[in-house]
Design a protein around this motif. Structure first.
Motif, PDB file in Angstrom:
ATOM      1  N   ALA A 539      -4.657  33.170  -2.362  1.00 30.88           N
ATOM      2  CA  ALA A 539      -4.070  31.735  -2.342  1.00 30.88           C
ATOM      3  C   ALA A 539      -5.070  30.893  -2.893  1.00 30.88           C
ATOM      4  O   ALA A 539      -4.440  29.713  -3.438  1.00 30.88           O
ATOM      5  CB  ALA A 539      -3.648  31.451  -1.022  1.00 30.88           C
ATOM      6  N   ALA A 540      -6.306  31.079  -2.898  1.00 29.33           N
ATOM      7  CA  ALA A 540      -7.229  30.003  -3.439  1.00 29.33           C
ATOM      8  C   ALA A 540      -7.786  30.503  -4.826  1.00 29.33           C
ATOM      9  O   ALA A 540      -8.234  29.528  -5.376  1.00 29.33           O
ATOM     10  CB  ALA A 540      -8.537  30.132  -2.618  1.00 29.33           C
ATOM     11  N   ASP A 541      -7.510  31.345  -5.258  1.00 29.08           N
ATOM     12  CA  ASP A 541      -7.676  31.605  -6.683  1.00 29.08           C
ATOM     13  C   ASP A 541      -6.728  30.977  -7.985  1.00 29.08           C
ATOM     14  O   ASP A 541      -5.363  31.531  -7.979  1.00 29.08           O
ATOM     15  CB  ASP A 541      -7.591  33.120  -6.852  1.00 29.08           C
ATOM     16  CG  ASP A 541      -7.897  33.885  -8.328  1.00 29.08           C
ATOM     17  OD1 ASP A 541      -8.045  32.782  -9.213  1.00 29.08           O
ATOM     18  OD2 ASP A 541      -8.712  34.596  -8.364  1.00 29.08           O
ATOM     19  N   ASP A 542      -7.012  30.070  -8.453  1.00 33.87           N
ATOM     20  CA  ASP A 542      -6.296  29.149  -9.407  1.00 33.87           C
ATOM     21  C   ASP A 542      -5.668  30.302 -10.277  1.00 33.87           C
ATOM     22  O   ASP A 542      -4.479  29.974 -10.900  1.00 33.87           O
ATOM     23  CB  ASP A 542      -6.853  28.159 -10.128  1.00 33.87           C
ATOM     24  CG  ASP A 542      -7.256  27.068  -9.119  1.00 33.87           C
ATOM     25  OD1 ASP A 542      -6.655  26.996  -8.162  1.00 33.87           O
ATOM     26  OD2 ASP A 542      -8.136  26.200  -9.320  1.00 33.87           O
ATOM     27  N   THR A 543      -6.475  31.039 -10.934  1.00 33.19           N
ATOM     28  CA  THR A 543      -5.943  32.060 -12.097  1.00 33.19           C
ATOM     29  C   THR A 543      -4.702  33.092 -11.734  1.00 33.19           C
ATOM     30  O   THR A 543      -3.783  33.157 -12.151  1.00 33.19           O
ATOM     31  CB  THR A 543      -7.115  32.852 -12.711  1.00 33.19           C
ATOM     32  OG1 THR A 543      -8.040  32.096 -13.201  1.00 33.19           O
ATOM     33  CG2 THR A 543      -6.474  33.911 -13.520  1.00 33.19           C
ATOM     34  N   PHE A 544      -4.803  33.548 -10.447  1.00 34.01           N
ATOM     35  CA  PHE A 544      -3.891  34.342  -9.801  1.00 34.01           C
ATOM     36  C   PHE A 544      -2.666  33.434  -9.455  1.00 34.01           C
ATOM     37  O   PHE A 544      -1.609  33.857  -9.706  1.00 34.01           O
ATOM     38  CB  PHE A 544      -4.589  35.008  -8.501  1.00 34.01           C
ATOM     39  CG  PHE A 544      -3.672  35.885  -7.763  1.00 34.01           C
ATOM     40  CD1 PHE A 544      -3.441  37.368  -8.351  1.00 34.01           C
ATOM     41  CD2 PHE A 544      -2.498  35.553  -6.981  1.00 34.01           C
ATOM     42  CE1 PHE A 544      -2.750  38.260  -7.722  1.00 34.01           C
ATOM     43  CE2 PHE A 544      -1.899  36.488  -6.362  1.00 34.01           C
ATOM     44  CZ  PHE A 544      -1.844  37.500  -6.746  1.00 34.01           C
ATOM     45  N   VAL A 545      -2.844  32.272  -8.916  1.00 35.53           N
ATOM     46  CA  VAL A 545      -1.502  31.425  -8.433  1.00 35.53           C
ATOM     47  C   VAL A 545      -0.844  31.110  -9.818  1.00 35.53           C
ATOM     48  O   VAL A 545       0.273  31.285  -9.641  1.00 35.53           O
ATOM     49  CB  VAL A 545      -2.216  30.179  -7.861  1.00 35.53           C
ATOM     50  CG1 VAL A 545      -0.988  29.286  -7.533  1.00 35.53           C
ATOM     51  CG2 VAL A 545      -2.811  30.829  -6.358  1.00 35.53           C
ATOM     52  N   ALA A 564       8.419  35.868  -5.822  1.00 32.27           N
ATOM     53  CA  ALA A 564       8.686  34.734  -4.951  1.00 32.27           C
ATOM     54  C   ALA A 564       8.525  35.425  -3.676  1.00 32.27           C
ATOM     55  O   ALA A 564       7.955  34.683  -2.759  1.00 32.27           O
ATOM     56  CB  ALA A 564      10.227  34.455  -5.166  1.00 32.27           C
ATOM     57  N   GLN A 565       8.725  36.645  -3.423  1.00 31.56           N
ATOM     58  CA  GLN A 565       8.381  36.926  -1.778  1.00 31.56           C
ATOM     59  C   GLN A 565       7.047  37.032  -1.695  1.00 31.56           C
ATOM     60  O   GLN A 565       6.781  36.638  -0.740  1.00 31.56           O
ATOM     61  CB  GLN A 565       8.829  38.453  -2.051  1.00 31.56           C
ATOM     62  CG  GLN A 565       8.733  39.286  -0.728  1.00 31.56           C
ATOM     63  CD  GLN A 565       9.280  40.736  -0.753  1.00 31.56           C
ATOM     64  OE1 GLN A 565       9.333  41.236  -1.773  1.00 31.56           O
ATOM     65  NE2 GLN A 565       9.603  41.287   0.450  1.00 31.56           N
ATOM     66  N   LEU A 566       5.998  37.445  -2.696  1.00 28.66           N
ATOM     67  CA  LEU A 566       4.463  37.329  -2.767  1.00 28.66           C
ATOM     68  C   LEU A 566       4.268  35.717  -2.483  1.00 28.66           C
ATOM     69  O   LEU A 566       3.459  35.614  -1.481  1.00 28.66           O
ATOM     70  CB  LEU A 566       3.805  37.790  -3.955  1.00 28.66           C
ATOM     71  CG  LEU A 566       2.208  37.755  -3.648  1.00 28.66           C
ATOM     72  CD1 LEU A 566       1.406  38.322  -2.509  1.00 28.66           C
ATOM     73  CD2 LEU A 566       1.674  38.302  -5.003  1.00 28.66           C
ATOM     74  N   ALA A 567       4.801  34.960  -3.109  1.00 27.64           N
ATOM     75  CA  ALA A 567       4.323  33.427  -2.765  1.00 27.64           C
ATOM     76  C   ALA A 567       4.875  32.991  -1.329  1.00 27.64           C
ATOM     77  O   ALA A 567       4.110  32.101  -0.989  1.00 27.64           O
ATOM     78  CB  ALA A 567       5.112  32.610  -3.749  1.00 27.64           C
ATOM     79  N   ALA A 568       5.813  33.441  -0.882  1.00 32.49           N
ATOM     80  CA  ALA A 568       6.325  33.059   0.394  1.00 32.49           C
ATOM     81  C   ALA A 568       5.168  33.780   1.481  1.00 32.49           C
ATOM     82  O   ALA A 568       4.969  33.127   2.287  1.00 32.49           O
ATOM     83  CB  ALA A 568       7.601  33.521   0.826  1.00 32.49           C
ATOM     84  N   ILE A 569       4.850  35.093   1.319  1.00 36.18           N
ATOM     85  CA  ILE A 569       3.896  35.528   2.243  1.00 36.18           C
ATOM     86  C   ILE A 569       2.572  34.793   1.941  1.00 36.18           C
ATOM     87  O   ILE A 569       1.837  34.769   3.256  1.00 36.18           O
ATOM     88  CB  ILE A 569       3.594  37.079   1.895  1.00 36.18           C
ATOM     89  CG1 ILE A 569       4.957  37.879   1.908  1.00 36.18           C
ATOM     90  CG2 ILE A 569       2.426  37.582   2.514  1.00 36.18           C
ATOM     91  CD1 ILE A 569       4.718  39.223   1.328  1.00 36.18           C
ATOM     92  N   LEU A 570       2.093  34.391   0.792  1.00 34.28           N
ATOM     93  CA  LEU A 570       0.913  33.693   0.868  1.00 34.28           C
ATOM     94  C   LEU A 570       1.050  32.243   1.270  1.00 34.28           C
ATOM     95  O   LEU A 570       0.190  31.438   1.341  1.00 34.28           O
ATOM     96  CB  LEU A 570       0.571  33.592  -0.577  1.00 34.28           C
ATOM     97  CG  LEU A 570       0.139  34.976  -1.223  1.00 34.28           C
ATOM     98  CD1 LEU A 570      -0.279  35.022  -2.724  1.00 34.28           C
ATOM     99  CD2 LEU A 570      -1.326  35.500  -0.462  1.00 34.28           C
TER     100      LEU A 570
END
Length: 639
Positions: A539-545, A564-570
C-alpha cells in the motif's frame, strides 16, 4: 458376442502421475465364458465421510450390515475421494481420471468435457466384454458419454433384468438418505428426539457446542443407520437370488461430508470416505488378503475403475491414459497396496462459489494449498447455508461467540496448510509456519507442484478459458503444458518470502500474458491477506500502487477485477467502478460468474467501506433467473 480385442484405459501411478499412453486390453482366455467371471456391485451412500460409522471412527454409529460385509472381506481404512462434491467425485469414479487433467473439476459443470482418446466411462468396457451394466440411478457426470456405459440407468435399473442367469453383471446403487439436503430442516425439528444420544455425540473442535450442532450431528448418525438398513436390503436380494457368493460388493461414500466444513472442502472430512469390499467365496482366490482384514494402504477414486476392470478379468497393460491403479484382483499383492501412501485432492467451483484448492497427503502428513487464500472457507453458497448449523455457526462468529479454532473457518486462510494427522486429525493446527517442519513442508510442496505440472492442471486456465479447450482437454493441456507450469510458478510467488516475492510480482503483474497478470494479482492478494507487513509495504509502494491502478483498467475483465479486489484488500481504492466496467465487458456468463465471486468477497470483507447491491451492476446479457449469477445478485441485496 464378445469382441476379441478392444481398447481400455489404465495407468500405473505410484506417487506422481506419469505421462499417459494408450494401452491394449482384452479378455484373457480363462475368462472367455461369461459365467466364469464375478459379478460386481457398488453401493454408494451420498455425502458421508468415514467419521460417522463406528467401524471407522469410535464416535460413529454402529452399522451391522456394513460391518458384516467387512467381516467377509477387506476394510480400507485410508480410502479417499479425490474431490469433495458429487459431480466431480462421480466423474473421477466413472473415468479413473483426475478431474483437473480432463476438465471435469467444476461443480456444477458449465459445459461437459470431451473424454480423452482411449478413455471411456469404464462400464462401457464391461459391456463390450459381456457384462450387463446397470445404474440405479444417479449419474451426475461432467463429461460427455461416447460409448454407452449402461444397459440401463434409471430408477428401475436392476441386475435382475440381465438377459440370462449366466450373464455377469455390474450394478451401481446410490442411496440419498445421507445427502446434505436431509439436514435442511427447520428449527421445529430440533424438538424431535434422535435415536443417537445427543448428549454423547462427539463434535469436532472447530464447531461450537450448541443444541443445533448436537442435534445435527446425532440426526446425521441416524441417517447412517438408515443407510445400513438399505445396504442390508441389497445383500438380502443377492443372497436370495443365490448370487452373493458370486459377487464382489463395494460399499463406500461418494465423497465426504456433510456437517459444515465437510462437503466441498478438501479437509479429511470432505475426502476421507468409508470403503469395505465383501469378497465372495467363489472368487476368494482372486484376492491376496485375509478375510476380515484391514489395510492402511491408500486407495482413491481414480483407482476404482481399474480395480473393477481387473476383477472382471480384463487384462490390462502396465500404463494407459487414465490415472489409477487396481487395488484388488489377480497378481495384486497385498504388500504392494499396503505400501501405497499418497493421495491427491482438488476443489474448484462449487455451485456459485469459486475457490482453487489442491492437496497432497503422504502417510499422516497433509498439505493443502489454498491458491485463493484471501477468501475464507465460509464464502457464501446458497445451498450450503440452508443448513441451520451453517447459519448458527456464521451468526455466532459475527457476534463474537466463537473461540480461535471455531473462528478459523470465517477468516482468510494461509496459502499453505500443513497438518500432522496423527496428532491433529481435525486439521486445526497449521504447522506450515513452524521451522521445525520446514523440510516436510518443502517435500510436500515439491511433490504437489510436480503433480500439478505433470497432469497439466487445467484449473490454472480459469474456468472461462478452460471452456475453450474442452473439445480435447488432455491434448490441449499437453500443448499448453509450459504455459500452465508458468502460471503455477507465478501463483506460487505467494509462498515465497516477501523480500524475494515483491520483484517477481511486479514483473508478472506487468506481463503481456493475460493469465500471468491474473495469477500474479491472485498471489499478491494472498500475500496481502496473510502478511501484515507485506500488506503495508504494498500500500505504501508508489510503483506498486501505480501498476495496480493500471491493471484496474486492464482490457481483460478478469484481470481488472482481480486488481480491484486487491485494491480493496489493501484499502487503497474503491473497487466498485472497476467491477461495474468489467461486468459490462464480460465476454461470457462464466466470466461474469467469477467476477461476481470477487464482488461478493469484497462485500464480505471485515469493515468493508465499499458496500455493493445488485443495482450497481449491468450485464451484457440477461442472467438465468434461476441460475448461479442470479443467486449472487439476490444475495447482494440481503442485509
Amino acid at each position: 458376442m464378445i469382441p476379441s480385442m478392444f481398447r481400455v484405459a489404465i495407468c500405473s501411478l505410484a506417487i506422481l502421475c506419469v505421462a499417459p499412453i494408450v494401452a491394449q486390453a482384452q479378455p484373457s482366455p480363462s475368462t472367455a465364458k461369461a459365467s466364469s467371471r464375478p459379478n460386481i456391485v457398488w453401493i454408494m451412500s451420498e455425502d458421508n465421510s468415514k467419521h460417522y460409522l463406528k467401524h471407522f471412527d469410535e464416535t460413529g454409529v454402529e452399522t451391522p450390515a456394513i460391518e458384516a460385509l467387512a467381516a467377509h472381506g477387506v476394510t480400507f481404512d485410508r480410502a479417499f475421494s479425490n474431490a469433495p462434491v458429487c459431480s466431480t467425485a462421480r466423474t473421477t469414479l466413472i473415468t479413473g481420471c483426475y478431474g483437473p487433467r480432463i476438465g471435469t473439476q467444476f461443480h456444477r459443470k458449465t459445459e461437459p468435457a470431451t473424454l480423452p482418446q482411449g478413455v471411456e466411462m469404464f462400464p462401457a468396457w464391461l459391456r463390450q466384454s459381456g457384462y450387463y451394466t446397470t445404474n440405479s440411478s444417479k449419474e451426475d457426470y461432467n463429461a460427455k458419454k461416447r460409448m454407452q456405459p449402461w444397459d440401463d440407468s434409471s430408477r428401475k435399473a436392476s441386475w435382475k433384468n440381465r438377459p440370462s442367469a449366466d450373464t455377469p453383471f455390474f450394478h451401481v446403487v446410490t442411496f440419498a438418505d445421507s445427502h446434505e439436503g436431509r439436514l435442511h430442516f427447520g428449527v421445529d425439528a430440533l424438538q424431535k428426539p434422535t435415536d443417537f444420544d445427543q448428549a454423547t455425540v462427539s463434535l469436532q473442535p472447530y464447531f461450537p457446542d450448541t443444541q443445533v450442532f448436537r442435534h445435527t450431528a446425532a440426526f446425521y448418525r441416524d441417517r447412517m443407520s438408515i443407510i445400513d438398513e438399505k445396504v442390508s436390503g441389497v445383500i438380502d436380494q443377492l443372497s436370495q437370488a443365490g448370487e452373493l457368493e458370486n459377487t464382489f460388493v463395494f460399499y463406500f461414500g461418494d465423497h465426504g461430508g456433510v456437517l459444515p466444513r465437510g462437503k466441498g472442502y478438501i479437509y479429511e472430512s470432505g475426502l476421507h470416505v468409508p470403503l469395505v469390499v465383501r469378497v465372495p467365496d467363489n472368487y476368494r482366490k482372486l484376492v491376496d488378503r485375509e478375510i476380515g482384514s484391514r489395510t492402511n494402504g491408500f486407495v482413491s477414486f481414480i483407482d476404482f475403475a481399474p480395480t473393477v476392470l481387473h476383477l472382471a478379468g480384463i487384462r490390462l497393460d502396465k500404463a494407459g491414459p487414465i490415472d489409477g491403479k487396481a487395488f484388488l484382483g489377480p497378481r495384486i499383492e497385498s504388500a504392494d497396496v499396503d505400501s501405497r501412501e499418497t493421495a491427491f485432492g482438488y476443489a474448484d467451483r462449487m455451485d456459485e462459489k469459486y475457490d482453487l484448492v489442491r492437496s497432497i497427503r503422504v502417510g499422516d502428513w497433509k498439505l493443502i494449498r489454498c491458491f485463493e487464500s484471501f477468501q475464507p472457507d465460509a464464502m457464501w453458497a446458497d445451498y450450503r447455508y440452508e443448513m441451520l448449523a451453517y447459519q448458527q455457526w456464521r451468526a455466532r462468529y459475527h457476534t463474537g461467540k466463537l473461540n480461535d479454532v471455531q473462528s478459523q473457518f470465517f477468516k482468510p486462510r494461509p496459502p499453505e496448510l500443513l497438518f500432522n494427522l496423527a496428532d491433529d486429525p481435525d486439521e486445526v493446527n497449521n504447522l506450515a509456519g513452524d521451522p521445525a517442519h520446514g523440510d516436510r513442508l518443502t517435500e510436500l510442496r515439491t511433490k504437489l507442484t510436480a503433480h500439478l505440472k505433470q497432469t497439466n492442471d487445467l484449473g490454472f486456465l480459469t474456468e472461462a478459458s478452460m471452456l475453450k479447450v474442452l473439445d480435447a482437454p488432455v491434448e490441449n493441456g499437453k500443448r499448453m503444458s509450459e504455459e500452465i507450469a508458468s502460471y503455477i510458478n507465478t501463483v506460487n510467488i505467494a509462498v515465497m518470502p516477501w523480500d524475494q516475492a515483491s520483484e517477481a510480482l511486479l514483473s508478472a503483474i506487468n506481463s503481456g500474458d493475460m493469465l500471468q497478470r491474473y495469477w500474479a494479482l491472485v498471489a499478491a492478494s494472498s500475500i496481502a491477506a496473510s502478511n501484515h507487513s507485506a500488506n503495508r509495504d504494498m500500500a505504501a509502494d508508489d510503483t506498486f500502487v501505480k501498476l495496480l491502478r493500471r491493471r484496474t483498467l486492464d482490457t481483460e475483465p478478469l484481470v481488472a477485477s482481480r486488481a480491484a479486489q486487491l485494491a480493496a484488500i489493501l484499502r487503497i481504492e474503491d473497487p466498485r467502478p472497476t467491477f461495474q466496467r468489467a461486468l459490462k465487458l464480460s465476454q461470457s456468463p462464466t466470466e461474469a460468474l467469477q467476477i461476481f465471486n470477487m464482488v461478493r468477497h469484497v462485500n464480505a470483507l471485515a469493515g468493508n467501506p465499499y458496500p455493493m447491491g445488485s443495482k450497481l451492476f449491468q450485464l451484457p446479457f440477461n442472467p438465468d433467473p434461476k441460475g448461479l449469477i442470479q443467486q449472487h445478485l439476490d444475495h447482494l441485496d440481503q442485509p
